[in-house]
Design an enzyme around this catalytic site. Sequence first.
Site, PDB file in Angstrom:
ATOM      1  N   GLU A   1     -23.833   5.062  36.406  1.00  0.00           N
ATOM      2  CA  GLU A   1     -24.503   5.105  35.104  1.00  0.00           C
ATOM      3  C   GLU A   1     -24.665   6.527  34.576  1.00  0.00           C
ATOM      4  O   GLU A   1     -24.914   6.722  33.394  1.00  0.00           O
ATOM      5  CB  GLU A   1     -25.871   4.423  35.178  1.00  0.00           C
ATOM      6  CG  GLU A   1     -26.949   5.184  35.898  1.00  0.00           C
ATOM      7  CD  GLU A   1     -28.302   4.517  35.720  1.00  0.00           C
ATOM      8  OE1 GLU A   1     -29.226   5.226  35.293  1.00  0.00           O
ATOM      9  OE2 GLU A   1     -28.439   3.312  36.002  1.00  0.00           O
TER      10      GLU A   1
ATOM     11  N   GLU B   1     -20.914 -16.730  29.113  1.00  0.00           N
ATOM     12  CA  GLU B   1     -21.380 -18.046  28.684  1.00  0.00           C
ATOM     13  C   GLU B   1     -20.761 -18.483  27.356  1.00  0.00           C
ATOM     14  O   GLU B   1     -20.793 -19.674  27.013  1.00  0.00           O
ATOM     15  CB  GLU B   1     -22.903 -18.055  28.559  1.00  0.00           C
ATOM     16  CG  GLU B   1     -23.651 -17.926  29.879  1.00  0.00           C
ATOM     17  CD  GLU B   1     -23.477 -19.132  30.787  1.00  0.00           C
ATOM     18  OE1 GLU B   1     -23.027 -20.191  30.298  1.00  0.00           O
ATOM     19  OE2 GLU B   1     -23.770 -19.020  31.986  1.00  0.00           O
TER      20      GLU B   1
END
EC number: 4.2.1.126
Length: 311
Positions: free
Chosen positions: A128, A97
């Site tokens: 992960e 953004e």
Amino acid sequence: MSPESNFNQQRALLEELNGIVSEGQNLDTLDIDLLDSRAILTKINLEDQKVAAAVKLVIPEIAKAVDHIVTAFKQGGRLIYIGAGTSGRLGILDAVECAPTYSVSDQQVMGIIAGGETAFKKAVEGAEDSLKLGVEDLKAVNLQAKDVVVGIAASGRTPYVRAAIEYAKSIGCTTVGITCNPNSAVMKQPDIGICPVVGAEAVTGSTRMKSGTAQKLVLNMLSTASMIRTGKVYKNLMVDVNASNEKLHARAIRIVMQATDCTHQQGVEALAQAKQSAKLAILIILTGKDAAQAEQMLTQADGFLRKAVEL
């Protein structure tokens, strides 16, 4: 791995999870499965109201991180978020953004997720838990000492994130950890630990809820404050917006009008002179200078519109 070793590993992980605040069982929502829709939502909302207060308590740590990010930007460094699962997705969301909102390169603020782009939509098994991947993913973006690395992990134990932070520290980067578990490695390991303690989730272990909301708030604060500190905002207007579509073009016109009290037509004409730069168009209107003169004034003011207006 032998069955016995696997059992012992699972038991150790269970014991670790028992000590993580965000993994606890919330005593206020034990009846949530008995409630109707409205009552369920009321319970969730009551829990959500705790998030902003928790973030407020860690503003001093967030401010320290912002100061380092601003310094990094001035030196040509980058802000790099890295995480797994929901945490990684939130980092990417905040990063992507920044380019349209503040007209910065998509390399200046980056988001990295364990498992790569595929993991944004679908979990990548084992990613992960990989120490190796955490290091390799930072090497792949040519990490430099002038960069700031922000590791994000609600539990604070994610091996991928811990390895990434350790590698970043080893080459001299400023490192930041965002977690919701105060006693975790991701809180203690980096140069700056940011830990809004939001408590147990409404649904036990669903850290995409309060923990995710807290992380989102912190990430918004890090990027937004850093952009303000580097001249991307005039008053409270995002004057460096990249007018890349019709909505953003209309927003740029509106920003020029709000900043100068000019008419719509004046705003359109000034933006045309400024090659669609809202910041430059505002300066043209406020000072009466032409585009070349206004651009020179902005350069002298290091891109800060308020300073340029006062020249």
